[in-house]
Enzyme design. Structure first.
Site, short mmCIF file in Angstrom:
data_model
loop_
_atom_site.label_atom_id
_atom_site.label_comp_id
_atom_site.label_asym_id
_atom_site.label_seq_id
_atom_site.Cartn_x
_atom_site.Cartn_y
_atom_site.Cartn_z
N ALA A 130 2.85 1.88 -7.83
CA ALA A 130 2.88 1.50 -6.40
C ALA A 130 1.52 1.01 -5.94
CB ALA A 130 3.32 2.70 -5.57
N SER A 160 -9.91 -1.79 -3.67
CA SER A 160 -8.97 -0.69 -3.42
C SER A 160 -8.49 -0.07 -4.74
CB SER A 160 -7.74 -1.19 -2.64
OG SER A 160 -8.15 -1.82 -1.47
N LYS A 161 -8.22 -0.93 -5.73
CA LYS A 161 -7.81 -0.40 -7.03
C LYS A 161 -8.95 0.42 -7.65
CE LYS A 161 -4.48 -0.96 -9.03
NZ LYS A 161 -3.18 -0.19 -9.01
N TYR A 213 -6.35 -23.67 -7.52
CA TYR A 213 -7.52 -23.34 -6.71
C TYR A 213 -8.81 -23.87 -7.34
CZ TYR A 213 -4.54 -19.73 -4.44
OH TYR A 213 -3.56 -19.06 -3.78
N HIS A 246 -13.45 -15.84 -5.45
CA HIS A 246 -12.60 -16.02 -6.64
C HIS A 246 -13.35 -15.65 -7.93
CE1 HIS A 246 -9.52 -18.98 -8.64
NE2 HIS A 246 -9.44 -17.75 -9.10
N GLU A 303 -9.33 -6.24 -12.90
CA GLU A 303 -10.10 -6.82 -11.78
C GLU A 303 -11.16 -5.87 -11.27
OE1 GLU A 303 -8.16 -9.10 -8.87
OE2 GLU A 303 -6.78 -9.99 -10.30
N ARG A 344 -9.99 -19.94 -3.60
CA ARG A 344 -9.83 -18.58 -3.04
C ARG A 344 -11.24 -18.04 -2.76
NH1 ARG A 344 -6.90 -14.54 -7.17
NH2 ARG A 344 -5.01 -15.19 -6.12
N ASP A 379 7.30 6.02 1.02
CA ASP A 379 5.90 5.57 0.93
C ASP A 379 5.09 6.63 0.18
OD1 ASP A 379 3.25 4.92 1.53
OD2 ASP A 379 3.78 4.15 3.52
P1 NAD Z 1 4.34 -5.73 -7.38
O1 NAD Z 1 3.61 -6.18 -6.17
O2 NAD Z 1 5.34 -6.62 -8.03
O3 NAD Z 1 5.08 -4.34 -7.06
C1 NAD Z 1 4.47 -3.30 -6.34
C2 NAD Z 1 5.57 -2.31 -5.98
O4 NAD Z 1 4.97 -1.21 -5.26
C3 NAD Z 1 6.64 -2.89 -5.05
O5 NAD Z 1 7.91 -2.51 -5.49
C4 NAD Z 1 6.34 -2.26 -3.69
O6 NAD Z 1 7.45 -2.13 -2.86
C5 NAD Z 1 5.76 -0.92 -4.11
N1 NAD Z 1 4.87 -0.34 -3.09
C6 NAD Z 1 3.85 -0.94 -2.44
N2 NAD Z 1 3.29 -0.08 -1.56
C7 NAD Z 1 3.95 1.11 -1.70
C8 NAD Z 1 3.83 2.37 -1.08
N3 NAD Z 1 2.91 2.61 -0.14
N4 NAD Z 1 4.67 3.36 -1.46
C9 NAD Z 1 5.63 3.13 -2.41
N5 NAD Z 1 5.80 1.95 -3.00
C10 NAD Z 1 4.97 0.94 -2.66
O7 NAD Z 1 3.19 -5.29 -8.40
P2 NAD Z 1 3.09 -5.43 -9.98
O8 NAD Z 1 2.53 -6.75 -10.31
O9 NAD Z 1 4.34 -4.97 -10.59
O10 NAD Z 1 1.92 -4.36 -10.27
C11 NAD Z 1 2.25 -2.99 -10.47
C12 NAD Z 1 0.96 -2.21 -10.71
O11 NAD Z 1 0.27 -2.75 -11.84
C13 NAD Z 1 -0.03 -2.29 -9.55
O12 NAD Z 1 -0.65 -1.05 -9.41
C14 NAD Z 1 -1.04 -3.34 -10.00
O13 NAD Z 1 -2.30 -3.09 -9.42
C15 NAD Z 1 -1.06 -3.10 -11.49
N6 NAD Z 1 -1.38 -4.28 -12.32
C16 NAD Z 1 -0.75 -5.47 -12.13
C17 NAD Z 1 -1.04 -6.54 -12.97
C18 NAD Z 1 -0.35 -7.89 -12.81
O14 NAD Z 1 -0.80 -8.86 -13.43
N7 NAD Z 1 0.72 -8.01 -12.04
C19 NAD Z 1 -1.99 -6.39 -13.98
C20 NAD Z 1 -2.62 -5.16 -14.14
C21 NAD Z 1 -2.30 -4.11 -13.31
O1 DAU Z 2 -5.90 -9.37 -13.66
C1 DAU Z 2 -4.86 -8.51 -13.25
C2 DAU Z 2 -4.43 -8.93 -11.86
O2 DAU Z 2 -3.74 -10.15 -12.01
C3 DAU Z 2 -3.57 -7.90 -11.15
O3 DAU Z 2 -4.32 -6.73 -10.94
C4 DAU Z 2 -3.09 -8.46 -9.81
O4 DAU Z 2 -2.21 -7.55 -9.18
C5 DAU Z 2 -2.38 -9.76 -10.05
O5 DAU Z 2 -2.03 -10.33 -8.81
C6 DAU Z 2 -3.26 -10.73 -10.82
O6 DAU Z 2 -4.37 -11.17 -10.02
P1 DAU Z 2 -4.85 -12.70 -10.03
O7 DAU Z 2 -5.56 -12.98 -8.76
O8 DAU Z 2 -5.57 -13.02 -11.29
O9 DAU Z 2 -3.39 -13.41 -10.09
P2 DAU Z 2 -2.82 -14.70 -9.35
O10 DAU Z 2 -1.51 -14.98 -9.99
O11 DAU Z 2 -2.88 -14.56 -7.88
O12 DAU Z 2 -3.86 -15.81 -9.78
C7 DAU Z 2 -4.12 -16.10 -11.14
C8 DAU Z 2 -5.17 -17.21 -11.19
O13 DAU Z 2 -4.55 -18.41 -10.69
C9 DAU Z 2 -6.36 -16.96 -10.30
O14 DAU Z 2 -7.52 -17.47 -10.94
C10 DAU Z 2 -6.07 -17.75 -9.04
C11 DAU Z 2 -5.25 -18.92 -9.55
N1 DAU Z 2 -4.24 -19.44 -8.60
C12 DAU Z 2 -3.37 -18.54 -8.05
C13 DAU Z 2 -2.39 -18.98 -7.18
C14 DAU Z 2 -1.43 -17.99 -6.55
C15 DAU Z 2 -4.16 -20.79 -8.34
O15 DAU Z 2 -4.96 -21.59 -8.85
N2 DAU Z 2 -3.19 -21.23 -7.47
C16 DAU Z 2 -2.30 -20.36 -6.87
O16 DAU Z 2 -1.45 -20.82 -6.07
#
Ligand code: NAD
Ligand code: DAU
Length: 343
Positions: free
Chosen positions: A83, A153-154, A207, A276, A128, A273, A60
């Site tokens: 993470a 939190s981010k 949503y 949202h 976000e 959501r 962690d």
């Molecule tokens: P994810 O949820 O797929 O993966 C997160 C990883 O972090 C997992 O492997 C989890 O086990 C690990 N983790 C969580 N808590 C932890 C802790 N306390 N200690 C160690 N490991 C821990 O996330 P993702 O979509 O790959 O996102 C990765 C990063 O990029 C995040 O910081 C997220 O905020 C950022 N981000 C994501 C997106 C997106 O669209 N997915 C976009 C922009 C930024």
């Molecule tokens: O913008 C970057 C972010 O994108 C990252 O920082 C987050 O970690 C990642 O989860 C993502 O956030 P969103 O909330 O935008 O992603 P999500 O896939 O949950 O939703 C994308 C859009 O789709 C959002 O407007 C909500 C909508 N949605 C989502 C789900 C899961 C739906 O309409 N139906 C759904 O079931």
């Protein structure tokens, strides 16, 4: 190259980055440091498990002692921090672990950089943090107006990075990426959820009115931007990473259904959501000036992503069946409010 600690490297973007680094830098030692929450998955790393340059530690980032021990043992020179707890819907249900990992955990890593004089941390953040942007696009100096416990939190993690840079001179670069998509994304996020539901002819829960806008960035383009920041970013600076591929969720859903040859009747409008955000939009001029541009065409990357989920049922079916620890929920108990509107 150097020894790098990739926190959260068993998740979606982190594991794509691990593959990217091992392929691109033959002299790099990669230590993945991951708690393996429900979103962390060693299946994402199984094909590099025997690579002598790769090491995995289940731990962690909030555990100061262990973070510091691993940094010393592996002679770590830099950190790329993925993470985090990442899913907005889960943050609405249970915010506590988001605050713990995304704020306190970031602080633990910053302290370790300070203690051991590491070269740099790239802190991977999100668009976000700017909150909903109805018109125009966010620049890096804009106010932070997060709307969900996740984005708050981010934002807290980003502000800790800034404070550690200004106060202690800690070398940290912050990236703020838009919505990623691609292989190995946990099927609670909209693109993999909708693809896997459609493959099984299940409803796609859209949503609200489906008019919320997101900017879609292919995960390998994001990895390239993070790599550039890892090597050439300027400490203390923030870089937006967007692709300028903005779509409403309804447009995205219709595009997916068309690509997959599935009927529009699978769309099911459900309750919105809470909180949202209507739209995110990034101005990425600053990172463009350092030479990064997204290289993947959105539609081609989406086709490739659909193909990956189609060919890798073994990866997502066991997640959806709930075979890992944690839980898998799709609709969070939302009621349908309007039924699908036919083909
Ligand atoms: P994810 O949820 O797929 O993966 C997160 C990883 O972090 C997992 O492997 C989890 O086990 C690990 N983790 C969580 N808590 C932890 C802790 N306390 N200690 C160690 N490991 C821990 O996330 P993702 O979509 O790959 O996102 C990765 C990063 O990029 C995040 O910081 C997220 O905020 C950022 N981000 C994501 C997106 C997106 O669209 N997915 C976009 C922009 C930024
Ligand atoms: O913008 C970057 C972010 O994108 C990252 O920082 C987050 O970690 C990642 O989860 C993502 O956030 P969103 O909330 O935008 O992603 P999500 O896939 O949950 O939703 C994308 C859009 O789709 C959002 O407007 C909500 C909508 N949605 C989502 C789900 C899961 C739906 O309409 N139906 C759904 O079931």
């Amino acid at each position: 190259m150097e020894n790098v600690l990739i926190t959260g490297g068993a998740g979606f973007i982190g594991s794509n980055f691990v593959h990217y680094v091992l392929a691109k830098y033959p002299d790099c030692k990669v230590v993945v440091f991951d708690k393996l929450t429900y979103a962390g998955n060693l299946d994402n790393l199984q094909d590099v498990a025997d690579d002598p340059r790769y090491h995995f530690v289940r731990a962690d980032i909030c555990d100061t002692e262990l973070v510091q021990q691993v940094i010393q043992e592996h002679e770590i020179q830099s950190i790329v921090n993925f993470a985090a707890d990442t899913h907005v819907d889960r943050s609405i249900l249970e915010p506590g672990s988001f605050i713990q990992t995304d704020v306190y955990g970031t602080h633990v890593l910053l302290e370790a950089i300070r203690e051991f004089g590491l070269r740099r941390m790239v802190h991977v953040s999100t668009d976000e943090v700017y909150g909903s942007v109805v018109e125009g696009s966010s620049v890096e100096t804009d106010n932070l107006l997060p709307s969900s416990p996740y984005s708050a939190s981010k934002a807290g993690g980003d502000l800790m990075c800034r404070a550690y840079h200004v106060t202690y001179g800690v070398p940290v670069v912050i990236t703020r990426g838009s919505n990623n998509f691609g292989p190995h994304q946990y099927p609670e996020k909209v693109i993999p959820l909708f693809i896997t539901n459609a493959l099984d002819d299940k409803p796609l829960p859209l949503y609200g009115d489906g008019q919320n806008v997101r900017d879609w960035l292919y995960v390998l383009d994001h990895c390239e931007a993070i790599d550039l920041m890892w090597r050439e970013g300027w400490d203390g600076e923030i870089y937006n990473v967007g692709s300028d591929d903005e779509l409403t969720n309804l447009e995205l859903t219709e595009m997916l259904l068309e690509l997959m040859g599935k009927p529009r009747s699978l769309i099911q409008f459900v309750e919105d959501r809470p909180g949202h955000d209507r739209r995110y939009s990034l101005d990425s001029t600053k990172i463009h000036q350092l030479g990064w541009q997204p290289r993947h065409d959105f539609e081609e990357a989406l086709v490739g992503t659909v193909r990956w989920y189609t060919e890798n049922r073994w990866w997502w079916e066991k997640i959806k069946r709930g075979e890992y620890e944690g839980y898998y929920q799709t609709q969070y108990g939302r009621r349908p409010v309007v039924s699908g509107s036919g083909n």
